[in-house]
Motif scaffolding. Structure first.
Motif, PDB file in Angstrom:
ATOM      1  N   PHE A   1      -4.862  -0.183  -7.146  1.00 31.78           N
ATOM      2  CA  PHE A   1      -6.120  -0.823  -6.772  1.00 31.78           C
ATOM      3  C   PHE A   1      -6.670  -0.140  -5.526  1.00 31.78           C
ATOM      4  CE2 PHE A   1      -3.648  -3.913  -9.069  1.00 31.78           C
ATOM      5  CZ  PHE A   1      -4.565  -4.510  -9.926  1.00 31.78           C
ATOM      6  N   PRO A   2      -7.985   0.028  -5.435  1.00 34.98           N
ATOM      7  CA  PRO A   2      -8.573   0.698  -4.277  1.00 34.98           C
ATOM      8  C   PRO A   2      -8.645  -0.174  -3.020  1.00 34.98           C
ATOM      9  CG  PRO A   2     -10.282   0.134  -5.851  1.00 34.98           C
ATOM     10  CD  PRO A   2      -8.976  -0.218  -6.490  1.00 34.98           C
ATOM     11  N   SER A   3      -8.422  -1.500  -3.155  1.00 34.56           N
ATOM     12  CA  SER A   3      -8.501  -2.373  -1.976  1.00 34.56           C
ATOM     13  C   SER A   3      -7.480  -3.503  -2.091  1.00 34.56           C
ATOM     14  CB  SER A   3      -9.904  -2.966  -1.828  1.00 34.56           C
ATOM     15  OG  SER A   3     -10.130  -3.949  -2.816  1.00 34.56           O
ATOM     16  N   GLU A   4      -7.175  -4.093  -0.956  1.00 36.22           N
ATOM     17  CA  GLU A   4      -6.260  -5.223  -0.920  1.00 36.22           C
ATOM     18  C   GLU A   4      -6.830  -6.403  -1.707  1.00 36.22           C
ATOM     19  OE1 GLU A   4      -3.927  -8.060   2.333  1.00 36.22           O
ATOM     20  OE2 GLU A   4      -5.441  -6.645   3.033  1.00 36.22           O
ATOM     21  N   ILE A   5      -8.128  -6.648  -1.563  1.00 33.09           N
ATOM     22  CA  ILE A   5      -8.776  -7.765  -2.274  1.00 33.09           C
ATOM     23  C   ILE A   5      -8.632  -7.600  -3.783  1.00 33.09           C
ATOM     24  CG2 ILE A   5     -11.011  -8.864  -2.745  1.00 33.09           C
ATOM     25  CD1 ILE A   5      -9.854  -9.537   0.003  1.00 33.09           C
ATOM     26  N   GLU A   6      -8.810  -6.384  -4.274  1.00 34.76           N
ATOM     27  CA  GLU A   6      -8.682  -6.158  -5.722  1.00 34.76           C
ATOM     28  C   GLU A   6      -7.238  -6.354  -6.185  1.00 34.76           C
ATOM     29  OE1 GLU A   6     -11.256  -2.935  -7.420  1.00 34.76           O
ATOM     30  OE2 GLU A   6     -11.696  -2.641  -5.288  1.00 34.76           O
ATOM     31  N   ALA A   7      -6.257  -5.989  -5.361  1.00 34.56           N
ATOM     32  CA  ALA A   7      -4.855  -6.220  -5.716  1.00 34.56           C
ATOM     33  C   ALA A   7      -4.552  -7.713  -5.748  1.00 34.56           C
ATOM     34  CB  ALA A   7      -3.938  -5.499  -4.728  1.00 34.56           C
ATOM     35  N   ILE A   8      -5.078  -8.457  -4.773  1.00 33.57           N
ATOM     36  CA  ILE A   8      -4.887  -9.907  -4.752  1.00 33.57           C
ATOM     37  C   ILE A   8      -5.524 -10.542  -5.996  1.00 33.57           C
ATOM     38  CG2 ILE A   8      -5.548 -12.038  -3.549  1.00 33.57           C
ATOM     39  CD1 ILE A   8      -5.304 -10.377  -0.927  1.00 33.57           C
ATOM     40  N   THR A   9      -6.715 -10.079  -6.354  1.00 31.65           N
ATOM     41  CA  THR A   9      -7.401 -10.581  -7.549  1.00 31.65           C
ATOM     42  C   THR A   9      -6.586 -10.265  -8.800  1.00 31.65           C
ATOM     43  OG1 THR A   9      -9.536 -10.328  -6.465  1.00 31.65           O
ATOM     44  CG2 THR A   9      -9.559 -10.490  -8.864  1.00 31.65           C
ATOM     45  N   GLY A  10      -5.984  -9.078  -8.849  1.00 27.92           N
ATOM     46  CA  GLY A  10      -5.128  -8.712  -9.977  1.00 27.92           C
ATOM     47  C   GLY A  10      -3.921  -9.629 -10.088  1.00 27.92           C
TER      48      GLY A  10
ATOM     49  N   LYS B   1       0.867  -1.176   0.000  1.00 26.52           N
ATOM     50  CA  LYS B   1       0.000   0.000   0.000  1.00 26.52           C
ATOM     51  C   LYS B   1       0.904   1.226   0.000  1.00 26.52           C
ATOM     52  CE  LYS B   1      -3.819   2.055   2.618  1.00 26.52           C
ATOM     53  NZ  LYS B   1      -4.639   1.904   3.851  1.00 26.52           N
ATOM     54  N   ASP B   2       0.618   2.164  -0.905  1.00 28.08           N
ATOM     55  CA  ASP B   2       1.453   3.355  -0.984  1.00 28.08           C
ATOM     56  C   ASP B   2       0.923   4.478  -0.084  1.00 28.08           C
ATOM     57  OD1 ASP B   2      -0.586   4.741  -2.386  1.00 28.08           O
ATOM     58  OD2 ASP B   2       0.326   4.346  -4.336  1.00 28.08           O
TER      59      ASP B   2
END
Length: 100
Positions: A67-76, A37-38
């Motif tokens: 990504f706006p959330s950790e879940i979306e980054a994991i999905t990416g 997270k930046d």
């Protein structure tokens, strides 16, 4: 609680906090995933390897960065790893990410 603001300094080009790390195994390959997270609140992922199928000119590296959330980054990260994965492709290779 995040302490990322305490690292704010004009000498630093960027600061990211490691939020989570994972190890997945696909076929015989172990792949590490790091979620950060930046200072602006965006989440990012990086993988230790990129998949290149024998019919691809190069490995698939996602161009989506924030990504706006950790879940979306994991999905990416998951999408980057499995989007073009073909278990029957015996000539495919996993290319190590030198920046991991």
């Amino acid at each position: 609680m995040s302490y990322i603001d305490y690292l704010e300094d004009k000498a630093f080009k960027s600061v990211e906090e490691i939020i989570s790390q994972f190890i997945v195994k696909i076929g015989d390959q172990k792949i590490k995933i790091r979620i950060t997270k930046d200072a602006h609140g965006y989440f990012h992922f990086v993988t230790s390897h990129y998949y290149q199928g024998s019919e691809q000119e190069g490995p698939f590296i996602s161009s989506i960065a924030n990504f706006p959330s950790e879940i979306e980054a994991i999905t990416g990260a998951r999408r980057q790893i499995v989007s073009f994965y073909e278990p029957e492709d015996k000539n495919a290779v996993w290319i190590e990410n030198e920046s991991f």
